[in-house]
Structure formats: C-alpha cells, structure tokens
Design an enzyme around this catalytic site. Structure first.
Site, PDB file in Angstrom:
ATOM      1  N   CYS A 113      33.664  43.701  50.601  1.00  0.00           N
ATOM      2  CA  CYS A 113      35.139  43.679  50.709  1.00  0.00           C
ATOM      3  C   CYS A 113      35.734  45.068  50.890  1.00  0.00           C
ATOM      4  CB  CYS A 113      35.729  43.021  49.482  1.00  0.00           C
ATOM      5  SG  CYS A 113      35.025  41.401  49.202  1.00  0.00           S
ATOM      6  N   HIS A 252      42.830  44.148  48.676  1.00  0.00           N
ATOM      7  CA  HIS A 252      41.866  43.117  49.059  1.00  0.00           C
ATOM      8  C   HIS A 252      42.323  41.783  48.466  1.00  0.00           C
ATOM      9  CE1 HIS A 252      38.413  40.835  49.878  1.00  0.00           C
ATOM     10  NE2 HIS A 252      38.001  40.778  48.625  1.00  0.00           N
ATOM     11  N   ASN A 282      39.582  34.552  50.645  1.00  0.00           N
ATOM     12  CA  ASN A 282      38.900  35.848  50.652  1.00  0.00           C
ATOM     13  C   ASN A 282      38.027  35.944  51.910  1.00  0.00           C
ATOM     14  OD1 ASN A 282      37.220  38.038  50.211  1.00  0.00           O
ATOM     15  ND2 ASN A 282      36.657  37.459  48.127  1.00  0.00           N
TER      16      ASN A 282
HETATM   17  N1  ACO Z   1      37.545  23.555  40.691  1.00  0.00           N
HETATM   18  C1  ACO Z   1      37.648  23.143  39.410  1.00  0.00           C
HETATM   19  N2  ACO Z   1      37.054  23.772  38.387  1.00  0.00           N
HETATM   20  C2  ACO Z   1      36.324  24.860  38.678  1.00  0.00           C
HETATM   21  C3  ACO Z   1      36.169  25.342  39.989  1.00  0.00           C
HETATM   22  C4  ACO Z   1      36.804  24.633  41.017  1.00  0.00           C
HETATM   23  N3  ACO Z   1      36.719  25.020  42.294  1.00  0.00           N
HETATM   24  N4  ACO Z   1      35.392  26.457  39.954  1.00  0.00           N
HETATM   25  C5  ACO Z   1      35.065  26.678  38.682  1.00  0.00           C
HETATM   26  N5  ACO Z   1      35.625  25.718  37.888  1.00  0.00           N
HETATM   27  C6  ACO Z   1      35.527  25.570  36.453  1.00  0.00           C
HETATM   28  C7  ACO Z   1      34.291  26.211  35.875  1.00  0.00           C
HETATM   29  O1  ACO Z   1      33.184  25.345  35.987  1.00  0.00           O
HETATM   30  C8  ACO Z   1      34.708  26.452  34.445  1.00  0.00           C
HETATM   31  O2  ACO Z   1      34.571  25.236  33.727  1.00  0.00           O
HETATM   32  P1  ACO Z   1      34.018  25.240  32.221  1.00  0.00           P
HETATM   33  O3  ACO Z   1      35.031  26.057  31.450  1.00  0.00           O
HETATM   34  O4  ACO Z   1      33.988  23.801  31.874  1.00  0.00           O
HETATM   35  O5  ACO Z   1      32.688  25.913  32.295  1.00  0.00           O
HETATM   36  C9  ACO Z   1      36.203  26.747  34.560  1.00  0.00           C
HETATM   37  O6  ACO Z   1      36.614  26.240  35.843  1.00  0.00           O
HETATM   38  C10 ACO Z   1      36.542  28.236  34.466  1.00  0.00           C
HETATM   39  O7  ACO Z   1      35.668  28.960  35.314  1.00  0.00           O
HETATM   40  P2  ACO Z   1      35.792  30.527  35.460  1.00  0.00           P
HETATM   41  O8  ACO Z   1      34.711  31.016  36.387  1.00  0.00           O
HETATM   42  O9  ACO Z   1      35.896  31.148  34.108  1.00  0.00           O
HETATM   43  O10 ACO Z   1      37.221  30.629  36.182  1.00  0.00           O
HETATM   44  P3  ACO Z   1      38.082  31.889  36.500  1.00  0.00           P
HETATM   45  O11 ACO Z   1      39.437  31.725  35.952  1.00  0.00           O
HETATM   46  O12 ACO Z   1      37.347  33.186  36.177  1.00  0.00           O
HETATM   47  O13 ACO Z   1      38.225  31.821  38.091  1.00  0.00           O
HETATM   48  C11 ACO Z   1      37.296  32.884  40.030  1.00  0.00           C
HETATM   49  C12 ACO Z   1      37.070  31.875  38.907  1.00  0.00           C
HETATM   50  C13 ACO Z   1      38.425  32.347  40.882  1.00  0.00           C
HETATM   51  C14 ACO Z   1      36.027  32.975  40.859  1.00  0.00           C
HETATM   52  C15 ACO Z   1      37.675  34.275  39.454  1.00  0.00           C
HETATM   53  O14 ACO Z   1      36.784  34.583  38.407  1.00  0.00           O
HETATM   54  C16 ACO Z   1      37.649  35.383  40.474  1.00  0.00           C
HETATM   55  O15 ACO Z   1      38.466  35.444  41.364  1.00  0.00           O
HETATM   56  N6  ACO Z   1      36.727  36.377  40.302  1.00  0.00           N
HETATM   57  C17 ACO Z   1      36.688  37.609  41.086  1.00  0.00           C
HETATM   58  C18 ACO Z   1      36.097  37.415  42.444  1.00  0.00           C
HETATM   59  C19 ACO Z   1      35.963  38.775  43.125  1.00  0.00           C
HETATM   60  O16 ACO Z   1      36.789  39.652  42.991  1.00  0.00           O
HETATM   61  N7  ACO Z   1      34.875  38.964  43.872  1.00  0.00           N
HETATM   62  C20 ACO Z   1      34.627  40.248  44.491  1.00  0.00           C
HETATM   63  C21 ACO Z   1      35.080  40.300  45.877  1.00  0.00           C
HETATM   64  S1  ACO Z   1      34.312  39.110  46.912  1.00  0.00           S
HETATM   65  C22 ACO Z   1      33.154  39.928  47.983  1.00  0.00           C
HETATM   66  O17 ACO Z   1      32.827  41.067  47.829  1.00  0.00           O
HETATM   67  C23 ACO Z   1      32.540  39.071  49.085  1.00  0.00           C
END
Ligand code: ACO
Length: 325
Positions: A113, A252, A282
């Site tokens: 990214c 980003h 993203n």
């Molecule tokens: N729909 C419904 N529920 C979901 C989904 C979905 N699509 N995805 C995950 N969940 C659930 C999980 O299973 C979890 O359930 P549980 O509590 O029963 O285990 C719950 O939702 C919470 O999951 P988290 O992973 O804690 O959710 P979070 O609020 O952290 O959001 C996300 C996830 C959106 C991925 C976030 O963590 C994020 O944006 N992270 C950063 C990503 C990033 O910056 N990446 C780097 C750049 S990308 C690159 O370089 C290519």
C-alpha cells in the site's frame, strides 16, 4: 537540486461493481458489518481477461494526456504493484511496450500500500538529480486475483484499480519532502505465502489456499494508526511545517476507521481528510494514487494547496509525502 512536481494525473477503475449486498450472497457477512467496520460500500472488479498492466495502461494514458506529454518523450516508468501480470517481466516493461515509450527505463516497486509513495520518492530523486527529465509513476492492482473469495475476513476489503501521475521539473511548488519506512519483523501479519521461490506453486499450495493473501487485520489496525500518525508528523517536520499548513491529507484507503483515528490524532478536521474508500475498498498501491487523482479532479486540491499523502501496508512498509500543488 531541481524542484519536482506532478504535472498530470489519470486513473482507471474497472466498470464492474461488487456491492456489499453481492458479498452477502457469497460469504457470511452483512452490509451493516462491512459499512460500520470499514466504511466500504462497494469495490470494482476487473474482468477475467484484464491484468494489472491493462489497468495501469489506461490510467497512464490519461495522465500523459493531462500532462500533454508524448510517450516517446518519457524517460522513466515506475509501476507500484503487488499483483503483477506475472513473476517477470515487470508490469512497467509491459506498459513501456504498450505505450511505445521506447526510450523509457522501466521497473516495478513492491511496497504494497505504500508502493505509490515509494515510487514517487524514487522518481523524484532521479529528476531532481538531473538523471531523467520526467517520469510516469503508476499504482496499479488487480487484488481480486489474490483475494480468497471464501474468506469473509479479507474478501470484503479489497478491489481493483489504477492511478497514475507524470512528474517533471517545475519552477514553483512540487514535492517538498518524502519519508519512507519499513519493519520486516512483522511480515507475517499480511502476506501471500505461495507462488514465490519459498513455496513454488504445487498441488499442495493450491489445496491449502496459499495463493491468496492472508491478513491479521486486528493487529494491523493498531500498528496502522500509530505508524501513519508518526509518518505524517515526521514528513511535516522535515518539510518545516505543521498540521495547520496542511490543506488536504490523502491517506491510504484501508479502513475509514483507521483514517479517522489518524485524522483525530493529527488534529485534522473531516473536510481536510480525503475519503473514497466507500466506492473502491482497499486497492493497495492504487488507493493513494486514485485518491490523489480524484481529489484533484473534484477540485478538493487546488493550485498552491499543501497536500499530505500518507500510507501503510504489507512489509510492513509506510510512506508519507508533502506536496505543494
Ligand atoms: N462479516 C461479518 N463478520 C466478520 C467479517 C465479515 N466480513 N470479518 C470478520 N468478522 C468477524 C470476525 O470473525 C470476528 O468475530 P468473532 O469476534 O466472533 O471472532 C469479528 O467480526 C471481529 O473481527 P476483527 O478482525 O476483530 O474486526 P475488526 O474490527 O478489527 O475489523 C478489519 C477487521 C476490517 C480487517 C480491520 O481490522 C482492519 O481494517 N485492519 C487493518 C487492515 C490494514 O490496514 N491492512 C494494511 C494495508 S492492506 C495492504 O497492504 C495490501
């Protein structure tokens, strides 16, 4: 040292739209979860016969036309991508040939990214030292090709697209400062395990779904907020500026909650933060690139404005850049 500025911009987003409602039919998710946790409503998906270079080429042509630069005059092409058409040659070589930019040097940069800001910084060095007169920098990704459409944790997040810009020597304004960073010790938080020399493609890797990207989003979230905040502070300090000087931050677009948390820490109000994640999700290196292009096209960035680019991704890598538009 010569001043280097962006003299033309272009983008290409494939027309096919995949909405949150579409995803509800594919995995156990909901529009409500995706919208509140990420800010994404829809994303673009390239056709099966379209590769990253096809997206890159369309964005490149628009940027060259905007800059009124003939491809034959191009000295340098850098494509930031983590989804090249193939292991080699580079996407940049394929674009060089398609543009008939016969005298341009061309290579790819792999910095996820942050790739677009890494590539901007490299191009700026070449031009400011006088090695090259101009450069075409493209952020292009077909992330749908490495997305596991059975994994709800990741498949709702990503999309395809490309953004491009032309860089040249300018009399006033231009890139004021860039800041890049890397922490390889956290590489396991986001990667694509197979298909390289460590785990070449085999029946085993295919069956284990190791040709799709893997991400520990939760851990990355905290690091992203901290790192993007620090990168913004450092690049502005290098520029001899503070946040009151910034007219628009173009971050980003990984998660609207990350962006708003960074904005809050930096004390930037909502109208100074550019968001287009709801339309595209993203797109890795293409996200900062297309966000910059759209901010310019929509008139949110005007001549003389101070623009702050800020990005973070797999590597882990990060980059920030201050530009006087
Ligand atoms: N729909 C419904 N529920 C979901 C989904 C979905 N699509 N995805 C995950 N969940 C659930 C999980 O299973 C979890 O359930 P549980 O509590 O029963 O285990 C719950 O939702 C919470 O999951 P988290 O992973 O804690 O959710 P979070 O609020 O952290 O959001 C996300 C996830 C959106 C991925 C976030 O963590 C994020 O944006 N992270 C950063 C990503 C990033 O910056 N990446 C780097 C750049 S990308 C690159 O370089 C290519």
């Amino acid at each position: 040292m010569r001043k280097v500025g962006i003299t033309g911009v272009g983008e290409y987003l494939p027309p096919r739209v995949l909405t949150n409602a579409d995803l509800e039919k594919m995995v156990d998710t909901s529009d409500e979860w995706i919208t509140t946790r990420t800010g994404i409503k829809e994303r673009r998906i390239a056709c099966a016969n379209e590769a990253t270079s096809d997206l890159a080429l369309k964005a490149a042509k628009e940027a060259l036309a905007d800059a009124r630069l003939n491809p034959e005059e191009l000295d340098l092409i850098i494509v930031a991508t983590i989804t090249p058409d193939m292991q080699f040659p580079s996407v940049a070589s394929i674009v060089q040939n398609a543009l008939r930019a016969k005298t341009a040097v061309a290579f790819d940069v792999s910095a996820a990214c942050a790739g677009f800001i890494y590539a901007l910084s490299i191009a700026q060095q070449f031009i400011s030292l006088g090695t090259y007169r101009n450069a075409l920098v493209i952020g292009a990704e077909k992330l749908s090709s490495v997305t596991d459409w059975q994994d709800r944790n990741t498949c709702v997040l990503f999309g395809d697209g490309a953004g491009a810009c032309v860089l040249k020597e300018v009399k006033t304004g231009g890139i004021i400062s860039t800041y890049l960073g890397c922490d390889g010790s956290n590489m396991e938080l986001l990667n694509l395990p197979a298909g390289g020399s460590r785990l070449p493609a085999s029946q085993v890797t295919v069956e284990a779904r190791q040709h799709f990207l893997k991400m520990q989003g939760n851990e990355l979230f905290k690091i992203a907020v901290r790192t993007m905040t620090e990168a913004a502070e450092k690049v502005l300090k290098q520029a001899g500026m503070d946040f009151s000087d910034v007219d628009m931050i173009i971050p980003h677009q990984a998660n609207a909650r990350i962006i708003m948390a960074v904005g809050k820490r930096l004390g930037l109000s909502g109208d100074k933060i550019f968001l287009n994640i709801e339309k595209y999700g993203n797109m890795s290196s293409a996200s900062t690139a297309t966000a910059l292009v759209e901010a310019v096209k929509e008139g949110r960035v005007k001549k003389g404005d101070i623009v702050l680019l800020d990005s973070f991704g797999a590597g882990l890598v990060w980059g920030a850049c201050v530009i006087e538009w």
